[in-house]
Design a protein around this motif. Structure first.
Motif, mmCIF file in Angstrom:
data_model
loop_
_atom_site.group_PDB
_atom_site.id
_atom_site.type_symbol
_atom_site.label_atom_id
_atom_site.label_comp_id
_atom_site.label_asym_id
_atom_site.label_seq_id
_atom_site.Cartn_x
_atom_site.Cartn_y
_atom_site.Cartn_z
ATOM 1 N N SER A 1 113.405 101.075 56.643
ATOM 2 C CA SER A 1 112.288 100.586 57.460
ATOM 3 C C SER A 1 112.723 100.131 58.837
ATOM 4 C CB SER A 1 111.542 99.454 56.745
ATOM 5 O OG SER A 1 112.271 98.239 56.798
ATOM 6 N N THR A 2 114.018 99.930 59.041
ATOM 7 C CA THR A 2 114.499 99.521 60.363
ATOM 8 C C THR A 2 114.480 100.677 61.354
ATOM 9 O OG1 THR A 2 116.827 99.993 59.918
ATOM 10 C CG2 THR A 2 116.024 97.778 59.346
ATOM 11 N N MET A 3 114.397 101.907 60.823
ATOM 12 C CA MET A 3 114.492 103.087 61.691
ATOM 13 C C MET A 3 113.297 104.023 61.601
ATOM 14 S SD MET A 3 118.497 103.911 60.952
ATOM 15 C CE MET A 3 118.363 103.662 59.197
ATOM 16 N N GLU B 1 105.403 99.925 60.495
ATOM 17 C CA GLU B 1 105.053 100.922 61.507
ATOM 18 C C GLU B 1 105.757 100.545 62.802
ATOM 19 O OE1 GLU B 1 101.208 102.621 63.978
ATOM 20 O OE2 GLU B 1 100.880 101.185 62.371
ATOM 21 N N HIS B 2 106.538 101.467 63.323
ATOM 22 C CA HIS B 2 107.237 101.231 64.585
ATOM 23 C C HIS B 2 106.266 101.502 65.729
ATOM 24 C CE1 HIS B 2 111.320 100.646 62.979
ATOM 25 N NE2 HIS B 2 110.755 101.215 61.931
ATOM 26 N N LEU B 3 105.947 100.448 66.462
ATOM 27 C CA LEU B 3 104.973 100.544 67.549
ATOM 28 C C LEU B 3 105.621 101.083 68.823
ATOM 29 C CD1 LEU B 3 103.248 97.085 66.937
ATOM 30 C CD2 LEU B 3 102.537 99.335 66.076
ATOM 31 N N SER B 4 106.898 100.756 69.008
ATOM 32 C CA SER B 4 107.682 101.205 70.164
ATOM 33 C C SER B 4 109.149 100.981 69.805
ATOM 34 C CB SER B 4 107.309 100.397 71.413
ATOM 35 O OG SER B 4 107.722 99.046 71.262
ATOM 36 N N ASP B 5 110.044 101.233 70.756
ATOM 37 C CA ASP B 5 111.453 100.943 70.498
ATOM 38 C C ASP B 5 111.698 99.442 70.371
ATOM 39 O OD1 ASP B 5 112.201 103.592 70.485
ATOM 40 O OD2 ASP B 5 112.817 103.607 72.591
ATOM 41 N N GLU B 6 110.813 98.649 70.932
ATOM 42 C CA GLU B 6 111.010 97.203 70.969
ATOM 43 C C GLU B 6 110.256 96.430 69.892
ATOM 44 O OE1 GLU B 6 109.888 98.766 73.980
ATOM 45 O OE2 GLU B 6 111.983 99.149 74.488
ATOM 46 N N GLU C 1 114.736 94.828 67.298
ATOM 47 C CA GLU C 1 116.163 94.513 67.258
ATOM 48 C C GLU C 1 116.440 93.325 66.346
ATOM 49 O OE1 GLU C 1 119.990 93.721 70.183
ATOM 50 O OE2 GLU C 1 117.981 93.757 71.046
ATOM 51 N N GLU C 2 115.600 92.299 66.410
ATOM 52 C CA GLU C 2 115.737 91.119 65.551
ATOM 53 C C GLU C 2 115.634 91.541 64.075
ATOM 54 O OE1 GLU C 2 112.924 87.243 64.691
ATOM 55 O OE2 GLU C 2 113.047 88.000 66.741
ATOM 56 N N TYR C 3 114.671 92.389 63.772
ATOM 57 C CA TYR C 3 114.454 92.890 62.413
ATOM 58 C C TYR C 3 115.679 93.676 61.947
ATOM 59 C CZ TYR C 3 111.878 95.335 58.633
ATOM 60 O OH TYR C 3 111.452 95.839 57.428
ATOM 61 N N LYS D 1 122.688 102.312 65.581
ATOM 62 C CA LYS D 1 121.495 102.079 66.397
ATOM 63 C C LYS D 1 121.615 100.758 67.153
ATOM 64 C CE LYS D 1 116.700 102.694 66.772
ATOM 65 N NZ LYS D 1 116.513 103.532 67.919
ATOM 66 N N LEU D 2 122.100 99.720 66.488
ATOM 67 C CA LEU D 2 122.260 98.417 67.136
ATOM 68 C C LEU D 2 123.272 98.483 68.275
ATOM 69 C CD1 LEU D 2 122.175 96.041 64.044
ATOM 70 C CD2 LEU D 2 120.527 96.086 65.933
ATOM 71 N N ARG D 3 124.336 99.247 68.096
ATOM 72 C CA ARG D 3 125.335 99.387 69.169
ATOM 73 C C ARG D 3 124.768 100.111 70.385
ATOM 74 N NH1 ARG D 3 129.574 99.623 64.931
ATOM 75 N NH2 ARG D 3 128.924 101.739 64.455
ATOM 76 N N SER D 4 123.812 100.993 70.164
ATOM 77 C CA SER D 4 123.243 101.763 71.271
ATOM 78 C C SER D 4 122.136 100.995 72.005
ATOM 79 C CB SER D 4 122.704 103.106 70.776
ATOM 80 O OG SER D 4 121.546 102.920 69.996
ATOM 81 N N GLU D 5 121.707 99.876 71.461
ATOM 82 C CA GLU D 5 120.620 99.111 72.099
ATOM 83 C C GLU D 5 121.147 98.192 73.178
ATOM 84 O OE1 GLU D 5 117.283 98.923 68.619
ATOM 85 O OE2 GLU D 5 118.743 97.312 68.591
#
Length: 165
Positions: free
Chosen positions: A48-50, A87-92, A118-120, A161-165
């Motif tokens: 669900s994080t991605m 549901e991912h609304l955006s990248d943020e 990112e927090e999630y 993914k976290l490293r790329s943010e």
């Protein structure tokens, strides 16, 4: 503010499930606060994080991405669980919706929250890391045999993914 704390990890050797005390809060709302089985739904929680997720507690074990995130302490998703649609609304931002599932495949929305992605991801990745460390020395044979490799892969993807943010 989103917080997911899982403490008091234990292995039920007879059932071969991982149980723990789960506390999930968003802002001032307590969504989950009780001892539960956490490994049945852990792959779905990590995924669900991605990606968007939607639960089906009546799905077979190999449909791991549809499991409720947390289930009854007995480990059976059909017994009782805490089901969420993500549901991912955006990248943020993502929307986390607590739902009550029905046996006909539909669900009733109970509460929805918009959470910083990112927090999630950070909190869910930490839970995946803790799970992998916890089981590393156990004689653990989950019902769904691919649980551990799936969790390892998803945790690795989240960290990338976290490293790329």
């Amino acid at each position: 503010m989103f917080e997911l704390a899982i403490k008091g990890w234990s292995l039920d050797k007879d059932l071969q499930i991982i149980q723990a005390d789960v506390l999930m809060t968003v802002d001032d709302s307590v969504i989950v606060e009780e001892p539960l089985c956490i490994d049945v739904g852990l792959p779905a929680l990590l995924a669900s994080t991605m990606q968007n997720t939607s639960p089906n507690r009546f799905a077979p074990a190999d449909r791991w991405e549809q499991m409720p995130f947390f289930v009854c302490g007995c480990g059976d998703p059909e017994c009782r669980g805490f089901s969420f649609v993500v549901e991912h609304l955006s990248d943020e931002q993502l929307q986390l919706t607590y739902v009550e599932e029905r046996s006909n495949g539909t669900y009733r929305e109970l509460e929805s929250y918009v959470i910083p992605s990112e927090e999630y991801r950070k909190q869910i990745a930490a839970i995946g890391d803790t799970y992998l460390k916890f089981i590393s020395t156990l004689d653990y044979r989950p019902y769904f045999q691919d649980t551990v490799p799936i969790v390892e892969s998803l945790v690795q993807q989240i960290h990338l993914k976290l490293r790329s943010e």
